[in-house]
Write an enzyme that holds these catalytic residues in place. Structure first.
Site, short mmCIF file in Angstrom:
data_model
loop_
_atom_site.label_atom_id
_atom_site.label_comp_id
_atom_site.label_asym_id
_atom_site.label_seq_id
_atom_site.Cartn_x
_atom_site.Cartn_y
_atom_site.Cartn_z
N ASP A 171 0.70 -1.49 -0.32
CA ASP A 171 -0.03 -0.39 -0.27
C ASP A 171 0.69 1.47 0.08
O ASP A 171 1.50 1.45 0.91
CB ASP A 171 -0.68 -0.15 1.32
CG ASP A 171 -1.87 1.24 0.62
OD1 ASP A 171 -2.17 2.02 0.37
OD2 ASP A 171 -3.52 0.78 2.31
N HIS A 202 -3.42 -0.24 -2.37
CA HIS A 202 -3.90 0.47 -1.96
C HIS A 202 -5.15 0.38 -3.50
O HIS A 202 -5.18 0.24 -4.16
CB HIS A 202 -3.45 2.50 -1.59
CG HIS A 202 -5.18 2.90 -0.93
ND1 HIS A 202 -4.69 3.24 0.62
CD2 HIS A 202 -5.45 3.72 -1.32
CE1 HIS A 202 -5.65 4.01 0.39
NE2 HIS A 202 -6.21 3.95 -0.13
#
Length: 232
Positions: A171, A202
């Site tokens: 992420d 993400h």
């Protein structure tokens, strides 16, 4: 399947819109769907519609309403992404939790006053879902790639209901040191379970767009569906 409906604030001094999707039969429970920084856009509305197809009343409150109502932005468009960042920076997250609580109250009323209500959120909504687990009376909480949860760990003593967090290990907005703090800080909390998704970034479970990773999104969503089926 759904439409926008007005919801009263907790204080009763105003109203904001929420997208509400109704199941075809009596709801088994309700789920509050918390937006990303892109507003209650088509992707969030589709998530509500999916929950309604599974028998839940689904409610997505417009959390940007105090500044700009009905924000709908596309994560794949650079100009929209910057606009979304601007909206996020203007958001008073503490007041947003009050609006989430108002949505929970609204959903319970729709269920007859005593039904169970879950909360699921994505990105900004993942962070707000963790805050809601600490501050509201929802019955179960699921956060996808929540940002800045490491800064909220001091509130976890207030968590009394089940919480699940989905964490993509690559992420770009939640770096490895933050993920480590989350794992270490929450490992002894019996109410919280964390799932890692190796190598994913993400937004992997976005309903639409280039961020979605189909197999992982389906895995995370099935875990979420099983979690809510157990706790709601």
């Amino acid at each position: 399947m759904g439409s926008f409906t007005s919801v009263s604030t907790l204080e009763g001094d105003g109203q904001f819109d929420a997208y509400v999707a109704q199941p075809q039969s009596t709801p088994r429970a309700a789920i509050i769907v918390i937006q990303e920084i892109f507003g209650v856009n088509e992707g969030i509305r589709r998530k509500c519609d999916n929950w309604a197809e599974q028998g839940y009343l689904a409610v997505a409150p417009d959390l940007f309403w105090r500044d700009t109502p009905h924000v709908e932005l596309n994560a794949d468009v650079a100009e929209d992404f910057q606009a979304a960042i601007n909206h996020m920076q203007k958001l008073d997250q503490d007041r947003a939790i009050y609006d989430i609580e108002a949505a929970i109250k609204f959903a319970r009323a729709q269920l007859g006053g005593d039904g169970k209500v879950g909360v699921v959120g994505y990105c900004l909504g993942g962070r707000l879902t963790f805050m809601a687990a600490c501050r509201t009376d929802g019955d179960a909480f699921v956060g996808y790639y929540g940002v800045g949860i490491d800064n909220l760990l001091s509130e976890q003593h207030a968590i009394g209901k089940p919480v699940m967090l989905h964490i993509p290990t690559a992420d770009g907005f939640v770096p490895p040191d933050v993920q480590k703090k989350m794992h270490e800080g929450l490992k002894d909390n019996r109410h919280v379970v964390l799932h890692d998704y190796k190598g994913l970034d993400h937004g992997f479970a976005a309903e639409m767009g280039v961020r979605r990773v189909e197999e992982a999104a389906q895995l995370a969503d099935q875990r979420t569906a099983d979690f809510f089926a157990t706790h709601l």
